[in-house]
Design a protein around this motif. Structure first.
Motif, PDB file in Angstrom:
ATOM      1  N   GLU A   6       0.833  -1.198   0.000  1.00 23.83           N
ATOM      2  CA  GLU A   6       0.000   0.000   0.000  1.00 23.83           C
ATOM      3  C   GLU A   6       0.871   1.252   0.000  1.00 23.83           C
ATOM      4  OE1 GLU A   6      -3.141   0.062  -0.347  1.00 23.83           O
ATOM      5  OE2 GLU A   6      -3.525  -2.097  -0.154  1.00 23.83           O
ATOM      6  N   PRO A   7       0.551   2.229  -0.839  1.00 25.04           N
ATOM      7  CA  PRO A   7       1.308   3.493  -0.821  1.00 25.04           C
ATOM      8  C   PRO A   7       1.244   4.194   0.532  1.00 25.04           C
ATOM      9  CG  PRO A   7      -0.027   3.321  -2.812  1.00 25.04           C
ATOM     10  CD  PRO A   7      -0.448   2.204  -1.907  1.00 25.04           C
ATOM     11  N   GLU A   8       0.192   3.913   1.305  1.00 23.58           N
ATOM     12  CA  GLU A   8       0.063   4.546   2.611  1.00 23.58           C
ATOM     13  C   GLU A   8       1.223   4.174   3.535  1.00 23.58           C
ATOM     14  OE1 GLU A   8      -2.284   3.022   1.030  1.00 23.58           O
ATOM     15  OE2 GLU A   8      -3.823   4.558   0.673  1.00 23.58           O
ATOM     16  N   VAL A   9       1.814   2.990   3.320  1.00 29.99           N
ATOM     17  CA  VAL A   9       2.948   2.579   4.147  1.00 29.99           C
ATOM     18  C   VAL A   9       4.123   3.518   3.927  1.00 29.99           C
ATOM     19  CG1 VAL A   9       4.581   0.712   4.601  1.00 29.99           C
ATOM     20  CG2 VAL A   9       2.188   0.181   4.117  1.00 29.99           C
ATOM     21  N   GLU A  10       4.376   3.867   2.671  1.00 30.75           N
ATOM     22  CA  GLU A  10       5.459   4.798   2.365  1.00 30.75           C
ATOM     23  C   GLU A  10       5.150   6.184   2.918  1.00 30.75           C
ATOM     24  OE1 GLU A  10       6.523   4.486  -1.871  1.00 30.75           O
ATOM     25  OE2 GLU A  10       5.222   2.726  -1.894  1.00 30.75           O
ATOM     26  N   GLU A  11       3.886   6.591   2.824  1.00 37.46           N
ATOM     27  CA  GLU A  11       3.507   7.901   3.347  1.00 37.46           C
ATOM     28  C   GLU A  11       3.688   7.957   4.859  1.00 37.46           C
ATOM     29  OE1 GLU A  11      -0.468   8.483   2.063  1.00 37.46           O
ATOM     30  OE2 GLU A  11       0.032   8.567  -0.081  1.00 37.46           O
ATOM     31  N   ALA A  12       3.355   6.864   5.528  1.00 33.67           N
ATOM     32  CA  ALA A  12       3.533   6.821   6.987  1.00 33.67           C
ATOM     33  C   ALA A  12       5.010   6.909   7.353  1.00 33.67           C
ATOM     34  CB  ALA A  12       2.924   5.542   7.546  1.00 33.67           C
ATOM     35  N   ALA A  13       5.864   6.212   6.585  1.00 38.17           N
ATOM     36  CA  ALA A  13       7.299   6.265   6.852  1.00 38.17           C
ATOM     37  C   ALA A  13       7.838   7.675   6.636  1.00 38.17           C
ATOM     38  CB  ALA A  13       8.026   5.273   5.948  1.00 38.17           C
ATOM     39  N   ALA A  14       7.360   8.345   5.574  1.00 40.39           N
ATOM     40  CA  ALA A  14       7.800   9.720   5.320  1.00 40.39           C
ATOM     41  C   ALA A  14       7.334  10.656   6.429  1.00 40.39           C
ATOM     42  CB  ALA A  14       7.274  10.185   3.961  1.00 40.39           C
ATOM     43  N   THR A  15       6.127  10.412   6.933  1.00 39.94           N
ATOM     44  CA  THR A  15       5.606  11.243   8.018  1.00 39.94           C
ATOM     45  C   THR A  15       6.459  11.105   9.279  1.00 39.94           C
ATOM     46  OG1 THR A  15       3.362  10.986   7.149  1.00 39.94           O
ATOM     47  CG2 THR A  15       3.575  11.713   9.432  1.00 39.94           C
ATOM     48  N   LEU A  16       7.004   9.920   9.497  1.00 35.03           N
ATOM     49  CA  LEU A  16       7.841   9.677  10.670  1.00 35.03           C
ATOM     50  C   LEU A  16       9.281  10.142  10.479  1.00 35.03           C
ATOM     51  CD1 LEU A  16       6.548   6.120  11.631  1.00 35.03           C
ATOM     52  CD2 LEU A  16       6.030   8.297  12.767  1.00 35.03           C
ATOM     53  N   GLY A  17       9.550  10.718   9.309  1.00 34.94           N
ATOM     54  CA  GLY A  17      10.873  11.295   9.079  1.00 34.94           C
ATOM     55  C   GLY A  17      11.837  10.423   8.306  1.00 34.94           C
ATOM     56  N   ALA A  18      11.385   9.321   7.772  1.00 34.22           N
ATOM     57  CA  ALA A  18      12.274   8.441   7.015  1.00 34.22           C
ATOM     58  C   ALA A  18      12.545   9.024   5.632  1.00 34.22           C
ATOM     59  CB  ALA A  18      11.651   7.050   6.876  1.00 34.22           C
ATOM     60  N   SER A  19      13.781   8.891   5.193  1.00 38.48           N
ATOM     61  CA  SER A  19      14.127   9.325   3.844  1.00 38.48           C
ATOM     62  C   SER A  19      13.641   8.283   2.836  1.00 38.48           C
ATOM     63  CB  SER A  19      15.634   9.516   3.715  1.00 38.48           C
ATOM     64  OG  SER A  19      16.308   8.276   3.899  1.00 38.48           O
ATOM     65  N   ALA A  75       9.974  -6.550   1.837  1.00 41.90           N
ATOM     66  CA  ALA A  75       8.713  -7.127   1.375  1.00 41.90           C
ATOM     67  C   ALA A  75       8.832  -7.759   0.000  1.00 41.90           C
ATOM     68  CB  ALA A  75       7.629  -6.048   1.361  1.00 41.90           C
ATOM     69  N   ILE A  76       9.678  -7.197  -0.856  1.00 44.29           N
ATOM     70  CA  ILE A  76       9.781  -7.700  -2.233  1.00 44.29           C
ATOM     71  C   ILE A  76      10.971  -8.632  -2.421  1.00 44.29           C
ATOM     72  CG2 ILE A  76       8.702  -5.612  -3.141  1.00 44.29           C
ATOM     73  CD1 ILE A  76      11.455  -4.704  -4.061  1.00 44.29           C
ATOM     74  N   PHE A  77      11.840  -8.755  -1.405  1.00 39.64           N
ATOM     75  CA  PHE A  77      13.059  -9.545  -1.579  1.00 39.64           C
ATOM     76  C   PHE A  77      12.795 -11.013  -1.928  1.00 39.64           C
ATOM     77  CE2 PHE A  77      16.835 -11.799   0.293  1.00 39.64           C
ATOM     78  CZ  PHE A  77      17.723 -11.420  -0.705  1.00 39.64           C
ATOM     79  N   PRO A  78      11.845 -11.715  -1.257  1.00 39.63           N
ATOM     80  CA  PRO A  78      11.580 -13.106  -1.668  1.00 39.63           C
ATOM     81  C   PRO A  78      11.123 -13.224  -3.114  1.00 39.63           C
ATOM     82  CG  PRO A  78      10.647 -12.672   0.502  1.00 39.63           C
ATOM     83  CD  PRO A  78      11.090 -11.347  -0.054  1.00 39.63           C
ATOM     84  N   ALA A  79      10.251 -12.300  -3.562  1.00 40.94           N
ATOM     85  CA  ALA A  79       9.803 -12.333  -4.954  1.00 40.94           C
ATOM     86  C   ALA A  79      10.944 -11.996  -5.902  1.00 40.94           C
ATOM     87  CB  ALA A  79       8.648 -11.349  -5.154  1.00 40.94           C
ATOM     88  N   LEU A  80      11.817 -11.086  -5.483  1.00 39.76           N
ATOM     89  CA  LEU A  80      12.975 -10.744  -6.312  1.00 39.76           C
ATOM     90  C   LEU A  80      13.897 -11.939  -6.475  1.00 39.76           C
ATOM     91  CD1 LEU A  80      14.410  -8.407  -7.796  1.00 39.76           C
ATOM     92  CD2 LEU A  80      15.620  -7.924  -5.660  1.00 39.76           C
ATOM     93  N   LEU A  81      14.079 -12.695  -5.409  1.00 38.86           N
ATOM     94  CA  LEU A  81      14.887 -13.913  -5.496  1.00 38.86           C
ATOM     95  C   LEU A  81      14.235 -14.940  -6.413  1.00 38.86           C
ATOM     96  CD1 LEU A  81      16.272 -14.621  -1.915  1.00 38.86           C
ATOM     97  CD2 LEU A  81      17.566 -14.131  -3.986  1.00 38.86           C
ATOM     98  N   THR A  82      12.914 -15.048  -6.339  1.00 37.01           N
ATOM     99  CA  THR A  82      12.202 -15.972  -7.233  1.00 37.01           C
ATOM    100  C   THR A  82      12.400 -15.579  -8.685  1.00 37.01           C
ATOM    101  OG1 THR A  82      10.522 -16.386  -5.532  1.00 37.01           O
ATOM    102  CG2 THR A  82       9.946 -16.926  -7.801  1.00 37.01           C
TER     103      THR A  82
END
Length: 282
Positions: free
Chosen positions: A166-179, A191-198
């Motif tokens: 969900e894009p809201e996850v990124e928005e929440a991280a930005a709200t908390l000050g994450a770059s 979250a995507i690493f297992p699929a990337l390995l596949t």
């Protein structure tokens, strides 16, 4: 009393039996026959065939180019999948359909096309030649061909996973000050690493067995740009069936070990991500 579950497909016993028979006919029996054929050789004979200078060079070219192509596809496939999922732009559907082109295009046609484009007089090759980059009829051409045929595996594997974030996850991280980098490294990538390995594993396994698109652009020079599938075909044309089988068994063994390691890493990454999520919820 618990209600009986109504399934559209047959029961577990019948479905499992059909699955085992189907896989045995298509996979296990042919591979078993391959291994059985190689038993006509003694271990010393098998070792001599599998470790000739030409065979070892072919292994290096095949697995080295396949691994490099899979890494390239993992990096750029992630970017392509992200753009196709997260952004709307004119021609998006057309570009999305181009991703599946390597699936629909015959491999021989792809090889001839790539050789024509990257040759000295080709549309792309004529600009690379003055820079000292020769692609066609070199090991670099093999990497280009394997990258071309493996890209869809990474993109199509990543797309549904990215859609579930969900894009809201990124928005929440930005709200908390994450770059942006911190958001990607701590939230998106796990979250995507297992699929990337596949996707990497699918691209790699597809590249290892590729033949049609490679032989037209590789140059096929022994010890330089000869892949193992071509060496196997050469032995078959010489009616050296036992020698071809020995090389095929080596390819099978190496591929199995590498894919087992990749799947183990994928399982570890998925469990680690699930444990993190569980711990966060608690």
């Amino acid at each position: 009393m618990s209600a009986k579950k109504n399934n559209v497909l047959p029961g577990f016993g019948l479905a499992l039996g059909y699955t085992l028979v189907y896989l045995s006919v298509l996979v296990l029996i042919p591979l078993g026959g391959l291994v059985l054929k190689s038993t006509a050789l003694t271990f010393a004979q098998f070792w001599d065939i599998a470790t000739t200078e030409r065979a070892l060079a072919a292994y290096r070219v095949t697995f080295g180019a396949s691994a490099l192509a899979a890494v390239i596809n993992a990096f750029f496939g992630l970017i392509v999948a992200w753009v196709l999922v997260r952004y709307d732009f004119p021609g998006k559907r057309l570009i999305d359909s181009f991703v599946d082109l390597p699936f629909a295009l015959p491999t021989a046609v792809a090889g001839i096309t790539l050789a024509t484009l990257y040759s000295t007089n080709g549309w792309i090759g004529k600009y690379l030649e003055p820079l000292g980059l020769k692609v066609a009829y070199t090991p670099l051409g093999i990497v280009v061909a394997l990258t071309f045929i493996g890209l869809p595996f990474v993109v199509r594997t990543l797309q549904p996973v990215i859609e579930d974030i969900e894009p809201e996850v990124e928005e929440a991280a930005a709200t908390l000050g994450a770059s942006r980098w911190q958001t990607f490294r701590r939230i998106i990538f796990p979250a995507i690493f297992p699929a990337l390995l596949t996707g990497f594993a699918l691209s790699f396994s597809r590249a290892v067995g590729e033949y049609g698109s490679v032989i037209f652009i590789a140059g096929n020079m022994p010890l330089i740009s000869e892949i193992t599938p071509l060496l196997i075909i050469s032995k078959l044309e010489q009616y050296d069936y036992v020698g071809a089988t020995a090389l095929a068994v080596v390819m099978l063994g190496i591929s199995f070990v590498l894919l087992l390691a990749i799947n183990g890493l994928q399982w570890w990454a998925a469990n680690r991500h699930n444990n993190r999520n569980t711990g966060g919820e608690q």
